[in-house]
Write an enzyme that holds these catalytic residues in place. Structure first.
Site, PDB file in Angstrom:
ATOM      1  N   GLY A  38       0.678 -27.339  -0.132  1.00  0.00           N
ATOM      2  CA  GLY A  38       0.420 -26.339   0.895  1.00  0.00           C
ATOM      3  C   GLY A  38       1.269 -26.489   2.127  1.00  0.00           C
ATOM      4  O   GLY A  38       0.883 -26.041   3.205  1.00  0.00           O
ATOM      5  N   PRO A  96       3.646 -30.404  -3.822  1.00  0.00           N
ATOM      6  CA  PRO A  96       4.329 -29.253  -3.241  1.00  0.00           C
ATOM      7  C   PRO A  96       4.681 -28.206  -4.296  1.00  0.00           C
ATOM      8  O   PRO A  96       5.046 -28.545  -5.424  1.00  0.00           O
ATOM      9  CB  PRO A  96       5.601 -29.874  -2.644  1.00  0.00           C
ATOM     10  CG  PRO A  96       5.861 -31.074  -3.515  1.00  0.00           C
ATOM     11  CD  PRO A  96       4.490 -31.595  -3.890  1.00  0.00           C
ATOM     12  N   GLY A  97       4.533 -26.960  -3.941  1.00  0.00           N
ATOM     13  CA  GLY A  97       4.967 -25.857  -4.798  1.00  0.00           C
ATOM     14  C   GLY A  97       5.900 -24.971  -4.002  1.00  0.00           C
ATOM     15  O   GLY A  97       7.114 -24.965  -4.181  1.00  0.00           O
ATOM     16  N   ARG A 145       3.398 -10.456  -2.787  1.00  0.00           N
ATOM     17  CA  ARG A 145       2.854 -11.123  -1.607  1.00  0.00           C
ATOM     18  C   ARG A 145       2.700 -10.195  -0.387  1.00  0.00           C
ATOM     19  O   ARG A 145       1.682 -10.273   0.319  1.00  0.00           O
ATOM     20  CB  ARG A 145       3.710 -12.328  -1.236  1.00  0.00           C
ATOM     21  CG  ARG A 145       3.748 -13.399  -2.328  1.00  0.00           C
ATOM     22  CD  ARG A 145       4.590 -14.596  -1.923  1.00  0.00           C
ATOM     23  NE  ARG A 145       3.923 -15.379  -0.903  1.00  0.00           N
ATOM     24  CZ  ARG A 145       4.285 -15.400   0.368  1.00  0.00           C
ATOM     25  NH1 ARG A 145       5.318 -14.671   0.779  1.00  0.00           N
ATOM     26  NH2 ARG A 145       3.635 -16.141   1.242  1.00  0.00           N
ATOM     27  N   CYS A 204       4.146   3.916  -8.274  1.00  0.00           N
ATOM     28  CA  CYS A 204       3.357   5.061  -7.823  1.00  0.00           C
ATOM     29  C   CYS A 204       2.044   4.516  -7.281  1.00  0.00           C
ATOM     30  O   CYS A 204       0.978   4.619  -7.894  1.00  0.00           O
ATOM     31  CB  CYS A 204       3.124   6.021  -8.981  1.00  0.00           C
ATOM     32  SG  CYS A 204       2.320   7.559  -8.490  1.00  0.00           S
ATOM     33  N   GLU A 205       2.132   3.906  -6.098  1.00  0.00           N
ATOM     34  CA  GLU A 205       1.025   3.179  -5.505  1.00  0.00           C
ATOM     35  C   GLU A 205       1.278   3.079  -4.014  1.00  0.00           C
ATOM     36  O   GLU A 205       2.293   2.543  -3.574  1.00  0.00           O
ATOM     37  CB  GLU A 205       0.948   1.774  -6.120  1.00  0.00           C
ATOM     38  CG  GLU A 205      -0.079   0.863  -5.509  1.00  0.00           C
ATOM     39  CD  GLU A 205      -1.488   1.383  -5.742  1.00  0.00           C
ATOM     40  OE1 GLU A 205      -2.238   1.482  -4.747  1.00  0.00           O
ATOM     41  OE2 GLU A 205      -1.831   1.691  -6.888  1.00  0.00           O
ATOM     42  N   TYR A 211       5.648 -17.796  -5.996  1.00  0.00           N
ATOM     43  CA  TYR A 211       4.582 -16.805  -6.134  1.00  0.00           C
ATOM     44  C   TYR A 211       5.115 -15.377  -6.101  1.00  0.00           C
ATOM     45  O   TYR A 211       4.502 -14.482  -5.521  1.00  0.00           O
ATOM     46  CB  TYR A 211       3.506 -17.027  -5.060  1.00  0.00           C
ATOM     47  CG  TYR A 211       2.906 -18.403  -5.143  1.00  0.00           C
ATOM     48  CD1 TYR A 211       1.956 -18.700  -6.113  1.00  0.00           C
ATOM     49  CD2 TYR A 211       3.317 -19.421  -4.283  1.00  0.00           C
ATOM     50  CE1 TYR A 211       1.423 -19.978  -6.228  1.00  0.00           C
ATOM     51  CE2 TYR A 211       2.793 -20.697  -4.388  1.00  0.00           C
ATOM     52  CZ  TYR A 211       1.845 -20.975  -5.359  1.00  0.00           C
ATOM     53  OH  TYR A 211       1.328 -22.245  -5.481  1.00  0.00           O
TER      54      TYR A 211
END
Length: 478
Positions: A268, A310-311, A354, A387-388, A425
């Site tokens: 994190g 860690p990522g 995100r 289409c959003e 992510y």
């Protein structure tokens, strides 16, 4: 150091200025108030620049691989891994890559060869690692959903951290008289919002620290030895918070006794994606943690091994998404006071979720197809191809339902746009298959102008291959 503190203070001040600019500029467009959508009128953020790609490389990527296309930089991956491996520690360190951030096999192999271990968040991720040839002993499983095949994985040598009382009971029933890890929620969290905070009372991750006696009771009943304590609090960079979590976690270790030989403090570590954001200084947050480990050893006689996971820190700024401008539309004609200019890309929430999910900020850089670097700037709201209405790439910071303008080079269909800091992510957590768009290819940049395909663009056949046709007669209404 004084210089480091001054730099961090400047970064924080810039962040506050940016947020203040957005807050003062919010306008609720007529007719949209009920939907909660607003627009940040002022483009307060400074124009961003390319990270590791050159403009010429951006053009070359589109020519060879098409758009959209993820590009990962091997040099950045190696540099961040090197920083993690240098994390301050008193009695030994294991760095586990949180593979959920970006699980491409080539990246996993790169980290494996550098000596990193791995954190798997599902039994499926653990099996993905095993299929690549990663040693079971290098895999630790901490999961919200402990599937039944965990038994087979443990028998192969995969380590498990029980993340709930029920998981601890199941592990004890299958492997009485053995050792395992336990993930605790220490009661403290860190993160930009509750969606990125995985510690404290608002988080379901880990066993609440107040249930310590229940943990001890189950361990005694099943003759389990808890050899590892695991905590993870979310995405933050405050050294004081990390020191406090280390103290709380060490307190849990001490209550469990000398059988605990490892403390895993999770990951994190905050990564600065935008120019005004700062990244976690691992040496800064690690120094007080090291001191706490030394004090623990002096007090208890136990020299704990440290693990970190860690990522984002390893991969976020090692990834770029090369996209094409496919349209430019405006709602500024006539007497529309809330009108704006939209830059439409050939990517979106199907590739970078995100911003729509968290209101996260990603640098966006327009690369003119004609190579003209002297174009005037223009303020755009950048949107995706779905289409959003929520397919928004430039929300206001931490406000996914508020449209925000960015100052970019003026753009036209056919130009390129690079969304930066998409290594974590993004490919792993996109809205795959929405509107039946294919998944973009992934490319590894080993050296400047040296690109290698590590995942091909998906096809429509791959998207539908698991569908099974139903006999048409069954579809007829009675």
């Amino acid at each position: 150091t004084v210089a480091r503190v001054a730099t961090r203070e400047r970064m924080v001040a810039a962040r506050l200025v940016a947020l203040a600019g957005f807050a003062s500029a919010l306008v609720a467009p007529p007719g949209r108030a009920a939907r909660g959508r607003g627009v940040a009128r002022a483009a307060t953020m400074e124009k961003e620049s390319l990270r590791f790609l050159s403009a010429e490389e951006v053009v070359a990527v589109r020519s060879e691989f098409g758009t959209p296309c993820y590009v990962y930089d091997a040099a950045t991956l190696r540099a961040r891994a090197g920083e993690a491996l240098a994390f301050p520690n008193a009695y030994g360190l294991t760095v586990r890559y949180a593979m959920k951030a970006c699980p491409n096999g080539s990246i996993l192999r790169l980290f494996d060869e550098m000596g990193l271990f791995f954190d798997a968040s599902s039994t499926h991720e653990a099996r993905r690692l095993l299929a690549l040839g990663v040693a079971p002993s290098k895999i630790s499983l901490s999961t919200q959903q402990l599937d039944d095949d965990f038994v087979e994985l443990v028998e192969l040598g995969v380590e498990v951290n029980a993340c709930s009382l029920a998981q601890l009971e199941r592990y004890g029933a299958s492997f009485p008289g053995t050792r395992l890890g336990v993930r605790f929620n220490p009661g403290v969290g860190s993160g930009g919002n509750e969606k990125t905070n995985v510690g404290g009372p608002a988080s379901s991750f880990g066993i609440w620290h107040g249930l310590f006696d229940e943990v001890a009771s189950i361990a005694k009943k099943c003759d389990l030895e808890i050899s590892r304590v695991h905590t993870h609090i979310g995405s933050g960079s405050d050294a004081a918070v990390w020191q406090r979590v280390a103290k709380l976690s060490l307190g849990l270790c001490e209550r469990l006794g000398p059988g605990v030989t490892t403390l895993n403090l999770g990951g994190g570590y905050k990564v600065g994606r935008m120019s005004y954001e700062t990244s976690t200084d691992l040496a800064e947050i690690g120094a007080p943690v090291l001191a706490e480990f030394e004090a623990y050893a002096e007090r208890t006689g136990t020299k704990l091994h440290l693990e970190i996971e860690p990522g984002t820190f390893l991969v976020a700024n090692a990834g770029s998404l090369v996209a094409s401008v496919q349209d430019v539309v405006a709602t500024t004609a006539g007497d529309a006071p809330d009108g704006r200019d939209f830059l439409k890309l050939d990517c979106g929430m199907t590739d970078v979720l995100r911003p729509s999910l968290y209101g996260s900020q990603h640098p966006i850089v327009v690369v003119p197809a004609d190579g003209d670097p002297d174009r005037a700037d223009r303020r755009f709201v950048v949107v995706g191809h779905c289409c959003e209405s929520g397919d928004l790439l430039t929300p206001a910071p931490d406000q996914p339902d508020v449209l925000a303008e960015r100052a970019l080079l003026d753009a036209a269909p056919g130009d390129l746009a690079v969304i930066e800091s998409v290594g974590a992510y993004c490919a792993a957590m996109a809205a795959k298959g929405y509107n039946s768009f294919p998944e973009p290819p992934e490319v590894l940049r080993l050296h400047p102008n040296d690109f290698h395909l590590i995942r091909a663009r998906s096809t429509l056949q791959q998207l539908t291959q698991n569908e099974r046709p139903l006999d048409a007669a069954l579809l007829h209404a009675d």
